[in-house]
Design an enzyme around this catalytic site. Sequence first.
Site, mmCIF file in Angstrom:
data_model
loop_
_atom_site.group_PDB
_atom_site.id
_atom_site.type_symbol
_atom_site.label_atom_id
_atom_site.label_comp_id
_atom_site.label_asym_id
_atom_site.label_seq_id
_atom_site.Cartn_x
_atom_site.Cartn_y
_atom_site.Cartn_z
ATOM 1 N N ASP A 8 0.866 -1.171 0.000
ATOM 2 C CA ASP A 8 0.000 0.000 0.000
ATOM 3 C C ASP A 8 0.912 1.233 0.000
ATOM 4 O O ASP A 8 2.083 1.161 0.389
ATOM 5 C CB ASP A 8 -0.883 -0.037 1.245
ATOM 6 C CG ASP A 8 -1.745 1.197 1.393
ATOM 7 O OD1 ASP A 8 -2.378 1.596 0.403
ATOM 8 O OD2 ASP A 8 -1.757 1.774 2.499
ATOM 9 N N ASP A 10 -0.261 5.164 0.670
ATOM 10 C CA ASP A 10 -0.573 6.158 1.704
ATOM 11 C C ASP A 10 -0.496 5.549 3.100
ATOM 12 O O ASP A 10 -1.152 4.546 3.399
ATOM 13 C CB ASP A 10 -1.973 6.739 1.494
ATOM 14 C CG ASP A 10 -2.008 7.756 0.368
ATOM 15 O OD1 ASP A 10 -0.963 8.356 0.072
ATOM 16 O OD2 ASP A 10 -3.091 7.954 -0.217
ATOM 17 N N SER A 169 -7.034 4.806 3.982
ATOM 18 C CA SER A 169 -6.346 5.484 5.084
ATOM 19 C C SER A 169 -7.008 6.794 5.448
ATOM 20 O O SER A 169 -7.024 7.192 6.611
ATOM 21 C CB SER A 169 -4.891 5.744 4.698
ATOM 22 O OG SER A 169 -4.231 4.548 4.401
ATOM 23 N N ASP A 204 -2.258 -0.603 5.811
ATOM 24 C CA ASP A 204 -2.688 -0.009 7.078
ATOM 25 C C ASP A 204 -4.191 0.185 7.178
ATOM 26 O O ASP A 204 -4.679 0.618 8.219
ATOM 27 C CB ASP A 204 -2.008 1.353 7.266
ATOM 28 C CG ASP A 204 -2.607 2.416 6.371
ATOM 29 O OD1 ASP A 204 -3.039 3.470 6.887
ATOM 30 O OD2 ASP A 204 -2.669 2.203 5.144
#
Length: 242
Positions: A8, A10, A169, A204
Site C-alpha cells: 500500500d 498512503d 487510510s 494499514d
Amino acid sequence: MIRVIFLDLDKTLLPEYDPEPAIPIVEELKKKGFEIVFNSSKTRAEQEYYREKLNVKGPFIVENGSAIYIPSNYFPFEVPGVKRGEYMVLELGVKVEEIRKALKELEAEYGLKYYGNSTDEEIEKFTKLPKHLIPLAKDREYSETIFLWKREGWEKDLIRKGFKVTMGSRFYAVHGNSDKGKAAKLLLDLYKRVDEVESYAVGDGENDFPMFDVVDFAFLIGDLRHENAENVTSIKDVLKKI
C-alpha cells in the site's frame, strides 16, 4: 523462488506524499531480492510518479484492485489483457464514468463531494495534496473518492446500484466489484507460471484486508486487527522481519 511484496502507499510506504523517505525502504527491499508491487487506491498517473521517483519497474495495481498494469515483456509469456502504451492492462473494475453517473444522481441528496465535482482548491483542502500532484489524482479511470457528505445513507444507495464502498487510510473509495486481494491473487498466479513464489503484503487500512488473505505473510501497520496479519508500527519494522 520469486519473492513478491505488495505495498500500500498512503500511510504505509509513504508517511505523507513525499517519496523521499521511502527511498531507503525500497532500496532495502531490492537488496533482499523482492519484486515490489504497489497495490494502492492511487491512480495510474500517481503511481507512475512514485515508480519513477523510487525506481520501481514491475507491475502495479491501481484504484483498489480495479486494474493491473504489467510492463510489456515483463513475463516470459503472453499476458491476457488490453495493450495500453507500454503496459498490458488487466481490467477488473468499472469505468469511472459509470461511477460518476451514479454519484451525480446522489450528490444533491447527500451533499457528496468527490474529485469529479470538486475544484483544485477544494481537493487541496480535502486531501492536503501538493499542487503538482492534484492533476495526477484527478486522472481517475476506475474509482472515485468521497471527501464529504452531509447525511448518511449514500453508501447503501451505491451498494444497491452495484458498486463497492471501501475505507482507505483517509477517505472512502467507490469502485466496481474489485479489491486489492483479487488483483494480487491474479498477479501471483502469473508469477507462479514462472517459478515458486513467496508472497508478502503490507498495508494499514481496511481496504488492504483482502490482500492479506491471498499472501503468505501479511503485516498491518497501526491499531486495526486482521487474523492473517501481524501488527507492526511502521514499514521499517517489516524490514526487520522479512
